[in-house]
Design a protein around this motif. Structure first.
Motif, PDB file in Angstrom:
ATOM      1  N   LYS A  82      15.893  -0.451   4.666  1.00  0.00           N
ATOM      2  CA  LYS A  82      17.234  -0.696   4.416  1.00  0.00           C
ATOM      3  C   LYS A  82      17.563  -1.003   2.852  1.00  0.00           C
ATOM      4  O   LYS A  82      18.648  -1.901   2.659  1.00  0.00           O
ATOM      5  CB  LYS A  82      17.737  -1.912   5.214  1.00  0.00           C
ATOM      6  CG  LYS A  82      17.353  -1.778   6.664  1.00  0.00           C
ATOM      7  CD  LYS A  82      17.747  -2.926   7.358  1.00  0.00           C
ATOM      8  CE  LYS A  82      17.633  -2.844   9.032  1.00  0.00           C
ATOM      9  NZ  LYS A  82      17.973  -3.912   9.853  1.00  0.00           N
ATOM     10  N   ASN A  83      16.705  -0.587   2.101  1.00  0.00           N
ATOM     11  CA  ASN A  83      16.900  -0.791   0.549  1.00  0.00           C
ATOM     12  C   ASN A  83      17.166  -2.354   0.311  1.00  0.00           C
ATOM     13  O   ASN A  83      18.057  -2.759  -0.607  1.00  0.00           O
ATOM     14  CB  ASN A  83      18.201  -0.140  -0.110  1.00  0.00           C
ATOM     15  CG  ASN A  83      17.893   1.408   0.035  1.00  0.00           C
ATOM     16  OD1 ASN A  83      16.857   1.585  -0.201  1.00  0.00           O
ATOM     17  ND2 ASN A  83      19.089   1.884   0.045  1.00  0.00           N
ATOM     18  N   LEU A 133      12.185   6.036  -3.363  1.00  0.00           N
ATOM     19  CA  LEU A 133      10.682   6.469  -2.914  1.00  0.00           C
ATOM     20  C   LEU A 133      10.847   6.152  -1.395  1.00  0.00           C
ATOM     21  O   LEU A 133       9.964   6.622  -0.728  1.00  0.00           O
ATOM     22  CB  LEU A 133       9.582   5.760  -3.462  1.00  0.00           C
ATOM     23  CG  LEU A 133       9.059   5.843  -5.032  1.00  0.00           C
ATOM     24  CD1 LEU A 133       7.768   5.024  -5.626  1.00  0.00           C
ATOM     25  CD2 LEU A 133       8.992   7.381  -5.259  1.00  0.00           C
ATOM     26  N   ASN A 134      11.741   5.501  -0.799  1.00  0.00           N
ATOM     27  CA  ASN A 134      12.151   5.429   0.707  1.00  0.00           C
ATOM     28  C   ASN A 134      10.915   4.688   1.238  1.00  0.00           C
ATOM     29  O   ASN A 134      10.569   5.133   2.311  1.00  0.00           O
ATOM     30  CB  ASN A 134      12.421   6.555   1.301  1.00  0.00           C
ATOM     31  CG  ASN A 134      13.381   7.151   0.674  1.00  0.00           C
ATOM     32  OD1 ASN A 134      14.660   6.827   0.440  1.00  0.00           O
ATOM     33  ND2 ASN A 134      13.241   8.734   0.528  1.00  0.00           N
ATOM     34  N   GLN A 139      14.052   0.071 -11.176  1.00  0.00           N
ATOM     35  CA  GLN A 139      14.376  -0.277  -9.672  1.00  0.00           C
ATOM     36  C   GLN A 139      14.759   0.776  -8.916  1.00  0.00           C
ATOM     37  O   GLN A 139      14.523   0.999  -7.643  1.00  0.00           O
ATOM     38  CB  GLN A 139      15.425  -1.410  -9.930  1.00  0.00           C
ATOM     39  CG  GLN A 139      15.917  -2.042  -8.524  1.00  0.00           C
ATOM     40  CD  GLN A 139      16.923  -3.053  -8.582  1.00  0.00           C
ATOM     41  OE1 GLN A 139      16.587  -4.078  -9.296  1.00  0.00           O
ATOM     42  NE2 GLN A 139      18.071  -2.928  -7.985  1.00  0.00           N
ATOM     43  N   SER A 140      15.859   1.652  -9.430  1.00  0.00           N
ATOM     44  CA  SER A 140      16.213   2.811  -8.728  1.00  0.00           C
ATOM     45  C   SER A 140      15.208   3.625  -8.284  1.00  0.00           C
ATOM     46  O   SER A 140      15.248   4.035  -7.041  1.00  0.00           O
ATOM     47  CB  SER A 140      17.523   3.219  -9.442  1.00  0.00           C
ATOM     48  OG  SER A 140      18.560   2.538  -9.555  1.00  0.00           O
ATOM     49  N   ASP A 141      14.229   4.067  -9.068  1.00  0.00           N
ATOM     50  CA  ASP A 141      13.219   4.700  -8.897  1.00  0.00           C
ATOM     51  C   ASP A 141      12.346   4.291  -7.614  1.00  0.00           C
ATOM     52  O   ASP A 141      11.981   5.143  -6.593  1.00  0.00           O
ATOM     53  CB  ASP A 141      12.294   5.009  -9.918  1.00  0.00           C
ATOM     54  CG  ASP A 141      13.167   5.633 -11.133  1.00  0.00           C
ATOM     55  OD1 ASP A 141      14.102   6.614 -10.724  1.00  0.00           O
ATOM     56  OD2 ASP A 141      12.535   5.438 -12.320  1.00  0.00           O
ATOM     57  N   LEU A 142      12.059   3.060  -7.542  1.00  0.00           N
ATOM     58  CA  LEU A 142      11.273   2.341  -6.572  1.00  0.00           C
ATOM     59  C   LEU A 142      12.138   2.465  -5.382  1.00  0.00           C
ATOM     60  O   LEU A 142      11.372   2.712  -4.217  1.00  0.00           O
ATOM     61  CB  LEU A 142      10.918   1.073  -7.124  1.00  0.00           C
ATOM     62  CG  LEU A 142      10.135   0.818  -8.232  1.00  0.00           C
ATOM     63  CD1 LEU A 142       9.864  -0.575  -8.381  1.00  0.00           C
ATOM     64  CD2 LEU A 142       8.877   1.595  -8.017  1.00  0.00           C
ATOM     65  N   MET A 143      13.401   2.247  -5.357  1.00  0.00           N
ATOM     66  CA  MET A 143      14.042   2.446  -4.121  1.00  0.00           C
ATOM     67  C   MET A 143      14.147   3.905  -3.462  1.00  0.00           C
ATOM     68  O   MET A 143      14.127   3.916  -2.437  1.00  0.00           O
ATOM     69  CB  MET A 143      15.463   1.879  -4.279  1.00  0.00           C
ATOM     70  CG  MET A 143      15.424   0.437  -4.493  1.00  0.00           C
ATOM     71  SD  MET A 143      15.367  -0.348  -2.654  1.00  0.00           S
ATOM     72  CE  MET A 143      15.945  -2.064  -2.971  1.00  0.00           C
ATOM     73  N   ASP A 202       1.032  -1.100   0.105  1.00  0.00           N
ATOM     74  CA  ASP A 202       0.228  -0.131   0.008  1.00  0.00           C
ATOM     75  C   ASP A 202       0.842   1.376   0.010  1.00  0.00           C
ATOM     76  O   ASP A 202       0.668   2.117  -0.548  1.00  0.00           O
ATOM     77  CB  ASP A 202      -0.834  -0.090   1.319  1.00  0.00           C
ATOM     78  CG  ASP A 202      -1.988  -1.081   0.872  1.00  0.00           C
ATOM     79  OD1 ASP A 202      -2.335  -1.570   0.168  1.00  0.00           O
ATOM     80  OD2 ASP A 202      -2.705  -1.343   2.148  1.00  0.00           O
ATOM     81  N   ALA A 203       1.890   1.121   0.724  1.00  0.00           N
ATOM     82  CA  ALA A 203       2.878   2.313   0.928  1.00  0.00           C
ATOM     83  C   ALA A 203       3.538   2.575  -0.427  1.00  0.00           C
ATOM     84  O   ALA A 203       3.593   3.764  -0.852  1.00  0.00           O
ATOM     85  CB  ALA A 203       3.909   2.185   2.053  1.00  0.00           C
ATOM     86  N   LEU A 204       3.856   1.682  -0.919  1.00  0.00           N
ATOM     87  CA  LEU A 204       4.888   1.831  -2.360  1.00  0.00           C
ATOM     88  C   LEU A 204       3.897   2.280  -3.346  1.00  0.00           C
ATOM     89  O   LEU A 204       4.067   3.096  -4.272  1.00  0.00           O
ATOM     90  CB  LEU A 204       5.377   0.412  -2.685  1.00  0.00           C
ATOM     91  CG  LEU A 204       6.373   0.628  -3.792  1.00  0.00           C
ATOM     92  CD1 LEU A 204       7.437   1.575  -3.866  1.00  0.00           C
ATOM     93  CD2 LEU A 204       7.086  -0.849  -4.329  1.00  0.00           C
ATOM     94  N   TYR A 205       2.592   1.718  -3.486  1.00  0.00           N
ATOM     95  CA  TYR A 205       1.717   2.175  -4.531  1.00  0.00           C
ATOM     96  C   TYR A 205       1.284   3.606  -4.317  1.00  0.00           C
ATOM     97  O   TYR A 205       1.334   4.304  -5.312  1.00  0.00           O
ATOM     98  CB  TYR A 205       0.301   1.108  -4.469  1.00  0.00           C
ATOM     99  CG  TYR A 205      -0.664   1.492  -5.356  1.00  0.00           C
ATOM    100  CD1 TYR A 205      -0.506   1.295  -6.779  1.00  0.00           C
ATOM    101  CD2 TYR A 205      -1.975   2.195  -4.886  1.00  0.00           C
ATOM    102  CE1 TYR A 205      -1.452   1.378  -7.617  1.00  0.00           C
ATOM    103  CE2 TYR A 205      -2.707   2.287  -5.730  1.00  0.00           C
ATOM    104  CZ  TYR A 205      -2.712   1.924  -7.200  1.00  0.00           C
ATOM    105  OH  TYR A 205      -3.619   2.339  -8.094  1.00  0.00           O
TER     106      TYR A 205
END
Length: 380
Positions: free
Chosen positions: A52-53, A47-48, A41-45, A23-26
Motif C-alpha cells: 500500500k505504498n 520496486l513494489n 524514495q520513489s525508486d524504492l516504492m 530481505d525482499a527490498l534488498y
C-alpha cells in the motif's frame, strides 16, 4: 537515527514481517542495479515491495537495512537523500568493526574505490588525531580489509585502497608503467613495431632496377594491386640479382582509391596476435595513444577513405629501405628507421643539376639534349 526497535514499536510492526520486507527490498535493489546505483524514495516504492505504498513502513525497512550495514544513505545533488546497497560480505565487515571511527575510515577507503585515498585526506575528512588514525588503519590492515598502494600520480603520498581491489590505471599509469616507473623501453619497442606495421601495410615494394631502354614504367593503380584472402595487399616480389644476389626493394605509396590502410583497431589486433607484449594487455585506446605520438612526430599520418580512418607512413616516395641516416633528421625518425626528407623535385635531374643556370633552349646546355635526363630515364 532512531533505533530499529523503537521504530518498530512506534508502528506496531512485528519483527518477522519487517525481516521479510527487508530481505525482499534488498533483493529487489540487487536485481535492479549495481552497487553504484542510487535509489531515492520513489525508486524504492517502485520496486513494489512495500504494501500500500506505506511511507512509514518503508522508513522502518530502510532503517533496519541501514542498521544491518546492508544499505548506506548518501546525499544526491538531484534527488536529495538516496540509498545504495552493499554486498552481504561487505556488510559483515562493517558489522565486525569495533567502533564508529573505524567504520568511518573504512567507509571512506571503500568509497574511494580503485583510485585509493591519501592518508592526509582521511585525516582531514574524519578530523581524527594522528595517533587515533594510525591505530584505526593498523586495525583495518590487520583484519585484511585494506592495504597500502603506490600511485604514479602521487608517488610520495601514503595511499590506501580496499583489499581485493586492483588499483586503477589512473593510479598505476596503465600498461606504460612497471613498478610505478615509466617503462620507456617498452614504449619505444611498441612504437617501432607500430611504425613498421603501418609502413608494411601502407606501401608496396618493387625491385630497384633500371627500366629497359625505350620502355616507360607505369605506376600501379588501385585495381592492379593484388590482395590476400583477407583483403590486405600482397607485396610485389623482390627480384634476385646475379648469382642469387638480392636486390633491395623501393617503397612506393599506394595510388588513390586504396582502402586498406591499417586502422588503430587492426594495429591493436596485430599486437595482440603477435604476443610481443607478454602478459600486458593493450586496449585499442592504449594503441591509439602510441599511434597519436607517431602522428605528432610526423612519422605517420591519418587518411580517411570511404569513412574508414587508417594510417600511412609519410615520405615514402621511392626510398630505399636501408638508406644512410642524414643530417637534419629528428632522433625519433632515425630511431624508427624513417626515410629522410625528399620530394619529387630533388629526384629529377633539374633539382641537382650543376649547370642549371646555363640551361636554355638553343644553348650549349638545353633540355632536349640533356645527358642527365637521358641517364635518369635509362635511355643511354
Amino acid at each position: 537515527m532512531a533505533s530499529l526497535a523503537s521504530s518498530r514499536a512506534g508502528t506496531g510492526e512485528d519483527t518477522p514481517k519487517l525481516e521479510i520486507l527487508k530481505d525482499a527490498l534488498y533483493e529487489e535493489m540487487i536485481q535492479h542495479g549495481d552497487q553504484e546505483r542510487l535509489y531515492n524514495q520513489s525508486d524504492l516504492m517502485g520496486l513494489n515491495v512495500i504494501p500500500k505504498n506505506d511511507l512509514s513502513l518503508l522508513l522502518n525497512v530502510i532503517q533496519g537495512l541501514t542498521a544491518d550495514q546492508l544499505v548506506v544513505a548518501v546525499s544526491d545533488s538531484r534527488a536529495g537523500i538516496a540509498w545504495r546497497y552493499r554486498s552481504r560480505e561487505d556488510a559483515k565487515k562493517y558489522s565486525s568493526l569495533p567502533d564508529t571511527e573505524t567504520q568511518m575510515v573504512f567507509a571512506l577507503i571503500d568509497e574511494a574505490g580503485a583510485d585509493g585515498i591519501w592518508s592526509k585526506t582521511l585525516r582531514n575528512r574524519t578530523k581524527l588525531h594522528d595517533a587515533v588514525l594510525k591505530s584505526v588503519l593498523k586495525t583495518l590492515e590487520g583484519k585484511g580489509y585494506i592495504k597500502d598502494m603506490k600511485s604514479v600520480e602521487h608517488p610520495n603520498k601514503k595511499m590506501y585502497i580496499k583489499a581485493g581491489l586492483s588499483p586503477s590505471e589512473r593510479a598505476t599509469g596503465g600498461p606504460w608503467y612497471t613498478d610505478s616507473n615509466l617503462d620507456e623501453a617498452f614504449i619505444v619497442g611498441l612504437e617501432e613495431v607500430i611504425y613498421n606495421f603501418v609502413k608494411m601495410k601502407s606501401t608496396y615494394s618493387r625491385p630497384t632496377k633500371q627500366p629497359t631502354k625505350g620502355v616507360v614504367g607505369r605506376k600501379r593503380t588501385a585495381n592492379d594491386i593484388s590482395t590476400d584472402a583477407d583483403g590486405t595487399p600482397t607485396p610485389a616480389p623482390v627480384a634476385q640479382g646475379p648469382a642469387g644476389g638480392r636486390k633491395l626493394p623501393a617503397y612506393l605509396p599506394y595510388p588513390a582509391g586504396y582502402t586498406y590502410y591499417p586502422t588503430a583497431r587492426e594495429i591493436a589486433e596485430f599486437i595482440a596476435r603477435s604476443g610481443i607484449t607478454n602478459n600486458t594487455t593493450l586496449s585499442e585506446d592504449d594503441v591509439q595513444q602510441l599511434v597519436d605520438i607517431l602522428v605528432y612526430d610526423g612519422l605517420i599520418e591519418p587518411v580517411v577513405v570511404a569513412r574508414r580512418k587508417g594510417y600511412r607512413t609519410t615520405r615514402i616516395t621511392k626510398q630505399e629501405p636501408d638508406v644512410p641516416q642524414q643530417d637534419g633528421m629528428e632522433e625519433e625518425e632515425k630511431r624508427l628507421g624513417a626515410e629522410p626528407p625528399t620530394n619529387g623535385y630533388v629526384e629529377a635531374p633539374c633539382g641537382r643539376c650543376p649547370v642549371y643556370e646555363l640551361c636554355e633552349e638553343g644553348g650549349p646546355v638545353n633540355p632536349s639534349g640533356c645527358v642527365y635526363f637521358q641517364r635518369w630515364l635509362g635511355h643511354d
